[in-house]
Design an enzyme around this catalytic site. Sequence first.
Site, mmCIF file in Angstrom:
data_model
loop_
_atom_site.group_PDB
_atom_site.id
_atom_site.type_symbol
_atom_site.label_atom_id
_atom_site.label_comp_id
_atom_site.label_asym_id
_atom_site.label_seq_id
_atom_site.Cartn_x
_atom_site.Cartn_y
_atom_site.Cartn_z
ATOM 1 N N LYS A 178 -2.490 12.412 8.422
ATOM 2 C CA LYS A 178 -1.171 13.029 8.639
ATOM 3 C C LYS A 178 -1.192 13.996 9.818
ATOM 4 O O LYS A 178 -0.216 14.119 10.548
ATOM 5 C CB LYS A 178 -0.719 13.748 7.366
ATOM 6 C CG LYS A 178 -0.313 12.808 6.247
ATOM 7 C CD LYS A 178 0.088 13.574 4.999
ATOM 8 C CE LYS A 178 0.484 12.631 3.880
ATOM 9 N NZ LYS A 178 0.838 13.351 2.638
ATOM 10 N N LYS B 145 -0.638 -1.351 4.040
ATOM 11 C CA LYS B 145 0.111 -1.154 2.804
ATOM 12 C C LYS B 145 1.616 -1.198 3.058
ATOM 13 O O LYS B 145 2.097 -0.688 4.062
ATOM 14 C CB LYS B 145 -0.269 0.202 2.190
ATOM 15 C CG LYS B 145 0.314 0.473 0.821
ATOM 16 C CD LYS B 145 -0.196 1.795 0.279
ATOM 17 C CE LYS B 145 0.416 2.114 -1.065
ATOM 18 N NZ LYS B 145 -0.072 3.407 -1.611
ATOM 19 N N LYS C 274 8.023 2.157 3.069
ATOM 20 C CA LYS C 274 9.403 2.263 3.537
ATOM 21 C C LYS C 274 9.501 2.967 4.885
ATOM 22 O O LYS C 274 10.555 2.954 5.515
ATOM 23 C CB LYS C 274 10.262 2.982 2.497
ATOM 24 C CG LYS C 274 9.752 4.337 2.070
ATOM 25 C CD LYS C 274 10.643 4.931 0.994
ATOM 26 C CE LYS C 274 10.037 6.172 0.372
ATOM 27 N NZ LYS C 274 9.116 5.899 -0.723
#
Length: 335
Positions: A116, A198, A201
């Site tokens: 991240k 993976k 959205k």
Amino acid sequence: MSGEGKKVIFSGVQPSGKMTLGNYLGALKSWTDLQHDFDCYFSMVNMHAITVPQDPEVLRRQTIELLAQFIACGIDPDLNTIFIQSHVPQHAELNWVLSTMTYMGELSRMTQYKDKSKKSEANLNAGLFTYPVLMASDILLYKADVVPVGDDQKQHMELARDLAERFNNRFSDTFVVPEGYYPKGTSRVMSLQEPLKKMSKSDSNENGYILLAESADSTAKKIKKAVTDSVGVVNYSDEQPGLRNLINIYSALTDQTVEQIVDMYEGKGYGAFKKEMAEAVVESLRPMREQYNYLLDNRDYLESIYVKGAQKAEKRAKETLDAVYDKIGFVKRNY
């Protein structure tokens, strides 16, 4: 153990957008199986969501939409405690206590933080770094015995266990040391366009994921566009990751095993496979989509669920936090 003699489960989902088929098969489908045998606490973890910038109105809307999707997917509000994380202030309070017992080195080794931080250099806030401590607080607050988690959360789960043991060793037994529950088979549903990644959205390619709430036509089109390979034979192997992913999804949404699906399409091409798979997926998701839309038109009912859920969750959370505050030496609040 809960008062009913059942083991306790806690799990949470961030309200950061509509649920994907991957979210359902990787998490919610297993929740519907577990809810009959466990005392379950399921949360819309909106405090976790704000580690990245959010539009306030969108976050509010998505939190309610997530609740509706929980119920549409089969999470029974009469069997489970369903609540919004920020409605139970003990999450933030326990987070502070546990943060004083968490080492910087432990957090800096978290692979999710490393990933991240590379993507969010302009927003490299302390919340992204300490996120796993809040996750541990979520779990330990309810003395959860079992926590359904994906493979990418194993490090966070281990930290929760370490913090429970660390606190118990320092102040006497207080927390249950939780066990991770890792659903088999389709716990990691992959992108329809990049089958080694993976399903998410947040994928820039909307054909890579299927939303539970999207139309039947859109769902079918995405399956027909899904990446396969040039082999042309329906087989389940590591050499055909796109096809393997589709077979996993097909199997998870029907009563057929992987082997049965492969046998069904012996001598048939990918066209027939995708056509019939699309029909099966659309019909499997139809009741969820219809129930979701119905619930969104009944906001008073949804509000009654999260209010009741927060009241029940806070009662249990307060008992845990009171014990923690007493053991660490805080003066009891008598008003």
